[in-house]
Design an enzyme around this catalytic site. Structure first.
Site, PDB file in Angstrom:
ATOM      1  N   SER A 113       0.814  -1.214   0.000  1.00  0.00           N
ATOM      2  CA  SER A 113       0.000   0.000   0.000  1.00  0.00           C
ATOM      3  C   SER A 113       0.846   1.262   0.000  1.00  0.00           C
ATOM      4  O   SER A 113       1.975   1.290   0.509  1.00  0.00           O
ATOM      5  CB  SER A 113      -0.900   0.008   1.240  1.00  0.00           C
ATOM      6  OG  SER A 113      -0.126  -0.143   2.412  1.00  0.00           O
ATOM      7  N   GLN A 115       1.525   4.323   1.854  1.00  0.00           N
ATOM      8  CA  GLN A 115       1.380   4.408   3.303  1.00  0.00           C
ATOM      9  C   GLN A 115       2.373   5.385   3.896  1.00  0.00           C
ATOM     10  O   GLN A 115       3.302   5.868   3.224  1.00  0.00           O
ATOM     11  CB  GLN A 115       1.614   3.023   3.914  1.00  0.00           C
ATOM     12  CG  GLN A 115       3.012   2.462   3.631  1.00  0.00           C
ATOM     13  CD  GLN A 115       3.191   1.052   4.147  1.00  0.00           C
ATOM     14  OE1 GLN A 115       3.833   0.835   5.165  1.00  0.00           O
ATOM     15  NE2 GLN A 115       2.607   0.066   3.442  1.00  0.00           N
ATOM     16  N   HIS A 117       4.095   6.186   8.166  1.00  0.00           N
ATOM     17  CA  HIS A 117       4.120   5.791   9.575  1.00  0.00           C
ATOM     18  C   HIS A 117       4.102   7.050  10.442  1.00  0.00           C
ATOM     19  O   HIS A 117       4.843   7.997  10.166  1.00  0.00           O
ATOM     20  CB  HIS A 117       5.351   4.956   9.874  1.00  0.00           C
ATOM     21  CG  HIS A 117       5.497   3.779   8.958  1.00  0.00           C
ATOM     22  ND1 HIS A 117       4.533   2.805   8.842  1.00  0.00           N
ATOM     23  CD2 HIS A 117       6.481   3.422   8.094  1.00  0.00           C
ATOM     24  CE1 HIS A 117       4.909   1.901   7.959  1.00  0.00           C
ATOM     25  NE2 HIS A 117       6.096   2.249   7.494  1.00  0.00           N
ATOM     26  N   LYS A 140       7.556   4.829  13.867  1.00  0.00           N
ATOM     27  CA  LYS A 140       8.092   3.703  13.112  1.00  0.00           C
ATOM     28  C   LYS A 140       8.987   4.178  11.948  1.00  0.00           C
ATOM     29  O   LYS A 140       8.699   3.885  10.793  1.00  0.00           O
ATOM     30  CB  LYS A 140       6.936   2.844  12.577  1.00  0.00           C
ATOM     31  CG  LYS A 140       7.377   1.511  11.962  1.00  0.00           C
ATOM     32  CD  LYS A 140       6.192   0.833  11.294  1.00  0.00           C
ATOM     33  CE  LYS A 140       6.627  -0.415  10.543  1.00  0.00           C
ATOM     34  NZ  LYS A 140       5.531  -1.012   9.754  1.00  0.00           N
ATOM     35  N   GLU A 142      11.999   3.688   9.479  1.00  0.00           N
ATOM     36  CA  GLU A 142      12.458   2.380   8.997  1.00  0.00           C
ATOM     37  C   GLU A 142      13.512   2.528   7.907  1.00  0.00           C
ATOM     38  O   GLU A 142      13.699   3.604   7.334  1.00  0.00           O
ATOM     39  CB  GLU A 142      11.281   1.539   8.507  1.00  0.00           C
ATOM     40  CG  GLU A 142      10.597   2.085   7.268  1.00  0.00           C
ATOM     41  CD  GLU A 142       9.350   1.286   6.891  1.00  0.00           C
ATOM     42  OE1 GLU A 142       8.714   0.711   7.795  1.00  0.00           O
ATOM     43  OE2 GLU A 142       9.003   1.256   5.702  1.00  0.00           O
ATOM     44  N   HIS A 280       5.295   6.271   1.120  1.00  0.00           N
ATOM     45  CA  HIS A 280       6.098   5.283   0.406  1.00  0.00           C
ATOM     46  C   HIS A 280       5.254   4.059   0.087  1.00  0.00           C
ATOM     47  O   HIS A 280       4.177   3.859   0.651  1.00  0.00           O
ATOM     48  CB  HIS A 280       7.331   4.869   1.226  1.00  0.00           C
ATOM     49  CG  HIS A 280       7.003   4.254   2.546  1.00  0.00           C
ATOM     50  ND1 HIS A 280       6.639   5.000   3.653  1.00  0.00           N
ATOM     51  CD2 HIS A 280       6.973   2.955   2.968  1.00  0.00           C
ATOM     52  CE1 HIS A 280       6.425   4.209   4.680  1.00  0.00           C
ATOM     53  NE2 HIS A 280       6.607   2.940   4.290  1.00  0.00           N
ATOM     54  N   ARG A 299      -2.667   3.743   5.747  1.00  0.00           N
ATOM     55  CA  ARG A 299      -2.733   3.415   4.321  1.00  0.00           C
ATOM     56  C   ARG A 299      -3.746   4.295   3.608  1.00  0.00           C
ATOM     57  O   ARG A 299      -4.734   4.729   4.209  1.00  0.00           O
ATOM     58  CB  ARG A 299      -3.127   1.948   4.131  1.00  0.00           C
ATOM     59  CG  ARG A 299      -2.212   0.944   4.804  1.00  0.00           C
ATOM     60  CD  ARG A 299      -2.718  -0.481   4.630  1.00  0.00           C
ATOM     61  NE  ARG A 299      -1.845  -1.438   5.314  1.00  0.00           N
ATOM     62  CZ  ARG A 299      -1.980  -1.781   6.591  1.00  0.00           C
ATOM     63  NH1 ARG A 299      -2.967  -1.253   7.300  1.00  0.00           N
ATOM     64  NH2 ARG A 299      -1.156  -2.636   7.145  1.00  0.00           N
ATOM     65  N   LYS A 305      -6.916  -3.228   2.321  1.00  0.00           N
ATOM     66  CA  LYS A 305      -7.006  -3.074   3.773  1.00  0.00           C
ATOM     67  C   LYS A 305      -7.618  -1.718   4.149  1.00  0.00           C
ATOM     68  O   LYS A 305      -7.901  -0.876   3.308  1.00  0.00           O
ATOM     69  CB  LYS A 305      -5.611  -3.214   4.401  1.00  0.00           C
ATOM     70  CG  LYS A 305      -4.997  -4.604   4.250  1.00  0.00           C
ATOM     71  CD  LYS A 305      -3.645  -4.664   4.944  1.00  0.00           C
ATOM     72  CE  LYS A 305      -3.006  -6.040   4.824  1.00  0.00           C
ATOM     73  NZ  LYS A 305      -1.686  -6.102   5.501  1.00  0.00           N
TER      74      LYS A 305
END
Length: 424
Positions: A113, A115, A117, A140, A142, A280, A299, A305
């Site tokens: 997706s 999305q 964070h 989050k 990453e 991203h 998302r 989802k």
């Protein structure tokens, strides 16, 4: 037992996620690592998307030694028996007994997706308001480190590229309107970063909130046009990606949104880091991924989802330009370190040729080691034979010697060395 007091290495049994975007069966590095790690057979028809290593409750790792009476002990439970010895003073003082990072391998067959964070403040409020959807109160950030060629959408395109998109993509103009398109074309960097940011926010929000029937109609026009033009000219990489995404997610607004994001291709050994509130979507390939210990995802496209378009559009930084690609810093002849600007983690990539040895020095924090290929030994006070699929936890202040006769490919995730430098 000695292991319960910290120190040395313990092997971990880790978990897998079978999301539908994962690679199928033994084609998946995640699937192969999971089989080698647990001995559980791979279903040849099932997707194997993520291999998790850490303490997160949605996919905990278990210790394979160090528990009394056959007790099944999670890594989190094992750490909590003696956190200072296992994690080290610096880590405990900063994060308590919460393990700071989550380590993963990803095997991506089709796009994840679009999305982002949340940062710490937003994560806290979302968790309080919707704990069943946003299960963590932690941010989050990453990093993805490519095992194979790895493709992603990451961050917003530059203002110049946005202007090209507006000039050459009438379907985008149809969504945002002629007036806003003219604004884009007449904007320049001298108008000020905040003004450019607000304009980009308005454009992206217009795209993401367009009605579903309009999205379907506009995408139909776009795909038909690109298929016709493909006979007369060579489509750009972004246009070819748009065709691919539309096949994966028909009539999804994320296909349109992809125009506004940078299309990034990583070669093996290159890495991409993503701060909080940055848009991203991973597209294809296999990677090692490390992040702060959270599973919060907001998302808005390319997914069946739950979507939260309003929150996503409001939270983003709207920075423009191509993201930094990390190449790794040489630590020794066999090891490179990838050090993003986050306290929670760093990742070392170690490729040992035949008949070679290297040392991971003692550090004041914990590490997780993953062997992705070959075999060898890891030595602390005793030798531990390791091979593909082995995952090992090293407590703080553990010096490790790694040796191989046939070749060994491994990764180490640990707390950022910058944090320890500050405490010297």
């Amino acid at each position: 037992m000695e292991e319960l007091n910290g120190g040395g290495l313990i092997k971990l049994m880790c978990c897998v996620k079978n999301y539908d975007w994962g690679r199928i069966g033994r084609e998946s590095t995640v699937g192969r690592l999971y089989y080698r790690n647990t001995g559980i057979d791979i279903n040849k028809d099932e997707p194997y998307a993520e291999f998790w290593m850490g303490t997160h409750e949605s996919g905990p790792s278990y210790v394979l030694k160090g528990a009394d009476n056959g007790e099944k002990l999670t890594l989190k439970e094992w750490i909590e028996r003696n956190p200072t010895s296992v994690l080290g003073d610096i880590v405990v003082n900063k994060w308590g007994t919460d393990f700071p990072f989550l380590f993963k391998v990803l095997s991506v067959a089709k796009a994840l997706s679009i999305q982002a964070h949340p940062d710490k403040d937003l994560a806290t409020s979302l968790h309080k308001e919707q704990p069943s959807v946003y299960k963590d109160d932690n941010h989050k950030p990453e990093m993805a480190l490519a095992l194979t060629q790895f493709e992603a959408l990451c961050g917003f395109v530059s203002l110049e590229e946005l202007k090209v998109i507006v000039r050459t993509t009438p379907e985008i103009v149809e969504v945002i309107g002629n007036a806003k398109a003219e604004q884009v074309l007449h904007f320049n960097e001298d108008d000020g970063k905040e003004e450019v940011r607000l304009l980009l926010r308005s454009v992206f929000t217009d795209v993401m909130t367009v009605r579903k029937d309009v999205t379907a109609e506009v995408l139909s026009k776009l795909i038909n046009r690109l298929n016709v033009e493909d006979q007369a000219r060579h489509l750009t990489d972004k246009e070819q990606l748009i065709l691919q995404l539309e096949k994966q997610y028909p009539a999804d607004v994320g296909v349109l949104a992809a125009y506004l994001l940078n299309y990034v291709k990583l070669n093996p050994g290159e890495a991409l880091y993503l701060g909080s509130n940055e848009p991203h979507a991973y597209l294809f390939g296999e990677s090692v991924e490390c992040m702060a210990n959270s599973d919060n995802v907001i998302r808005a496209g390319l997914t069946p989802k739950h979507r939260d378009v309003k929150i996503l559009c409001s939270m983003l930084t709207y920075k423009l330009g191509f993201p930094e690609i990390l190449k790794g810093t040489v630590v020794n002849p066999y090891t490179k370190r990838y050090l993003p600007p986050f306290d929670e983690f760093e990742v070392d990539r170690c490729i040992l040729p035949q008949n070679s040895t290297t040392v991971f020095p003692s550090i004041p924090g914990p590490s997780i080691f993953l062997v992705v290929g070959g075999e060898g030994t890891m030595t602390t006070s005793s030798d531990e034979v390791v091979a593909e699929g082995d995952v090992l936890f090293a407590s703080a202040n553990t010096k490790i010697t790694v040796a191989t006769l046939s070749g060994l490919h491994l990764y180490r995730a640990g707390v950022s060395s910058r944090l320890f430098e500050l405490h010297k």
